[in-house]
Design an enzyme around this catalytic site. Structure first.
Site, PDB file in Angstrom:
ATOM      1  N   THR A 101     -22.607 -21.540 -16.820  1.00 41.68           N
ATOM      2  CA  THR A 101     -24.114 -21.095 -16.196  1.00 41.68           C
ATOM      3  C   THR A 101     -24.555 -20.614 -17.223  1.00 41.68           C
ATOM      4  OG1 THR A 101     -22.363 -21.215 -13.585  1.00 41.68           O
ATOM      5  CG2 THR A 101     -24.077 -19.719 -14.499  1.00 41.68           C
ATOM      6  N   THR A 141     -24.799 -26.174 -12.465  1.00 40.47           N
ATOM      7  CA  THR A 141     -24.210 -25.996 -13.049  1.00 40.47           C
ATOM      8  C   THR A 141     -23.840 -27.289 -13.468  1.00 40.47           C
ATOM      9  OG1 THR A 141     -24.806 -23.528 -13.620  1.00 40.47           O
ATOM     10  CG2 THR A 141     -23.166 -24.714 -15.200  1.00 40.47           C
ATOM     11  N   ASN A 142     -22.237 -27.165 -12.156  1.00 40.35           N
ATOM     12  CA  ASN A 142     -21.884 -28.467 -12.559  1.00 40.35           C
ATOM     13  C   ASN A 142     -21.817 -29.209 -12.483  1.00 40.35           C
ATOM     14  OD1 ASN A 142     -20.408 -25.711 -11.907  1.00 40.35           O
ATOM     15  ND2 ASN A 142     -19.240 -25.745 -10.010  1.00 40.35           N
ATOM     16  N   THR A 187       7.351 -45.246 -52.248  1.00 43.25           N
ATOM     17  CA  THR A 187       7.505 -44.852 -50.945  1.00 43.25           C
ATOM     18  C   THR A 187       8.418 -43.015 -51.340  1.00 43.25           C
ATOM     19  OG1 THR A 187       9.575 -46.101 -50.912  1.00 43.25           O
ATOM     20  CG2 THR A 187       7.212 -47.455 -49.814  1.00 43.25           C
ATOM     21  N   SER A 318      -9.650 -21.906 -62.025  1.00 39.82           N
ATOM     22  CA  SER A 318      -9.454 -20.674 -62.149  1.00 39.82           C
ATOM     23  C   SER A 318      -9.670 -19.734 -62.641  1.00 39.82           C
ATOM     24  CB  SER A 318      -7.663 -20.837 -63.283  1.00 39.82           C
ATOM     25  OG  SER A 318      -7.254 -19.678 -63.066  1.00 39.82           O
ATOM     26  N   SER A 319      -9.735 -18.415 -62.249  1.00 38.32           N
ATOM     27  CA  SER A 319      -9.697 -16.613 -62.918  1.00 38.32           C
ATOM     28  C   SER A 319      -9.204 -16.266 -64.011  1.00 38.32           C
ATOM     29  CB  SER A 319      -9.858 -15.996 -61.334  1.00 38.32           C
ATOM     30  OG  SER A 319      -9.037 -15.603 -61.009  1.00 38.32           O
ATOM     31  N   LYS A 324      -8.822 -24.924 -66.119  1.00 40.62           N
ATOM     32  CA  LYS A 324      -8.124 -25.709 -65.076  1.00 40.62           C
ATOM     33  C   LYS A 324      -9.051 -25.985 -64.139  1.00 40.62           C
ATOM     34  CE  LYS A 324      -3.997 -24.507 -62.313  1.00 40.62           C
ATOM     35  NZ  LYS A 324      -4.141 -24.977 -60.896  1.00 40.62           N
TER      36      LYS A 324
END
Length: 466
Positions: A101, A141-142, A187, A318-319, A324
């Site tokens: 609504t 609204t519906n 697999t 990476s930090s 990396k």
């Protein structure tokens, strides 16, 4: 800040003078602070709401229940909103009570005030054109909100389908580029039999591309709308011919093949089309996630993993570890897929929570579906442009994996028997010798025959008839 005063059944409220929405929208702003994401976050929903209101005004004018000058002003306001005007005034949180609504009234009030200004009146002068009596004429609204939802989801599907198609094409291009790269298939994460990297990428392309048709099917279900049902599907307060006319005008405005629901009471409470679409989004998310799992495995390393492909580096990984590079694009897509899968559960629970003639959880359904479609579309675009197009094959690594794999012994089973093949495989595993070397050393087949049977051409397709 200058204000204006508006009234409703609960009393009065002061609104910002420059606001194009009205008092019911203001109350919704005060009541619902859930996601922080307003209706305007999804322009397709705003445009769909404007189209519904314009179609209703057309039908109401034709049926003589709305004065021409009001209908024309409403249609002009809706056209402006469809073109992008005042989208920032659609401010209600997407999650809300009232079965939508607040969303419907946000649209009614913005359209009414824009139409009033076009008629030469100030905002809020609803005695000249009213959000409920005129913009919401013959509607509830519906029926207005679900119809706009169905339409907005069809709009949202178009960029998603385009993104899927572009991703499929990029994968197919890689399939062609890698058609001559022989590698091991696997697999259960164990060596299986040889294939080409091109076959692997072609499978990715086919797997994702087939869902384009499924999304088209989902859109067809969304074309049946309950506009004209008003409160519970009985059509109370709507003229007899209103449903057919309103849907006809909405189909013309939207360019979508909309049709009136065959049973309005059923359509008003039914969430089946939304659940179907949510299931399709989950299905595609699962496929997309699996693709990214495979890309991460195939590119693992660079020295101690499979290392059969290289993903394009897009940022340091990476930090703490210099040099990396992480598969951040597939990782982000995996997270997107997980979120969409979770959204499907939310939609499922909301759809099941419906009671009697209405499902009040519909805003939650619409929010999750629109968000999932946008996320998947963006994820497909990101994956294609930031990852797939830049993938390179490590041809030597692929060839070495094939040469040293015991899986190739499968190609010899019809010629040396399963028992011999099993014994050769075990010896190769423990000795480090290749299957080719052991078979020739034992004289099980002559070298020329072994080379022919273990050639890529022989192992990549069904055996030729003798």
């Amino acid at each position: 800040m200058t204000t204006r005063i508006e009234h409703d059944l609960l009393g009065e409220r002061a609104l910002p003078a420059d606001a194009w929405y009205g008092i019911q929208t203001q109350r919704a702003l005060e009541n619902f602070r859930i996601t922080g994401i307003p209706i305007s976050h999804f322009p397709e929903l705003v445009q769909a709401l404007a189209m519904v209101k314009s179609a209703a005004a057309h039908a109401n004018q034709e049926l003589g229940v709305l004065e021409p000058h009001k209908a024309e002003a409403i249609q002009a306001a809706c056209a402006d909103i469809q073109a992008g005007t005042l989208h920032d005034q659609f401010v209600v949180d997407l999650i809300q009570g009232g079965a939508g609504t607040s969303t419907n009234m946000n649209a009614n009030e913005v359209i009414a005030n824009l139409a009033l200004v076009k008629l030469g009146h100030p905002k809020g002068a609803y005695q000249h054109l009213h959000p409920n009596d005129d913009v919401n004429r013959s509607q509830s609204t519906n029926d207005a909100y679900p119809t706009a939802a169905c339409l907005s989801l069809q709009f949202a599907a178009q960029p998603l389908i385009a993104a899927i198609g572009a991703l499929r094409d990029a994968l197919q291009e890689k399939a062609v580029a890698f058609a001559d790269v022989v590698k091991m298939g696997r697999t259960q994460l164990q060596d299986a039999v040889p294939m080409t990297l091109g076959q692997e990428f072609e499978a990715f392309a086919v797997n994702l591309g087939e869902d384009i048709d499924r999304f088209q099917e989902a859109q067809q279900l969304l074309c049946e709308v309950n506009l004209g049902g008003t409160a519970i599907g009985t059509g109370l307060n709507a003229p007899v011919r209103y449903q057919a006319l309103a849907v006809e005008h909405l189909a013309r405005l939207s360019g979508r093949p909309l049709v009136p629901a065959s049973h309005l009471v059923e359509a008003t409470s039914d969430m089946g089309a939304f659940v179907f679409l949510s299931g399709m989004l989950k299905r595609f998310a699962i496929k997309l996630g699996k693709l990214c799992n495979d890309l991460r495995l195939l590119s693992s390393g660079p020295r101690t993993g499979l290392g059969e492909i290289n993903l394009p580096p897009v940022q340091p990984g990476s930090s703490i570890m210099p040099g990396k590079i992480n598969p951040v694009i597939p990782e982000a897509v995996n997270q997107t897929a997980n979120q969409v899968i979770a959204s499907d559960l939310a939609v499922t629970l909301a759809a099941e929570a419906g009671q009697l003639q209405l499902n009040v959880m519909e805003p939650m359904i619409v929010y999750n579906l629109l968000n999932a479609m946008r996320m998947l579309g963006e994820a497909c675009h990101m994956l294609r442009t930031r990852c797939i197009v830049g993938i390179e094959a490590n041809r030597e690594t692929c060839a070495q994996h094939v040469e040293h794999s015991i899986g190739v012994v499968t190609a010899l089973v019809p010629h040396i028997g399963y028992a011999n093949a099993t014994r050769i495989a075990q010896q190769a595993l423990h000795s480090g010798a290749t299957v080719r070397e052991l078979v020739i050393a034992e004289g099980l087949l002559d070298p020329t025959r072994v080379e022919a049977l273990l050639s890529p051409q022989a192992m990549l397709a069904p055996a030729a008839e003798k």
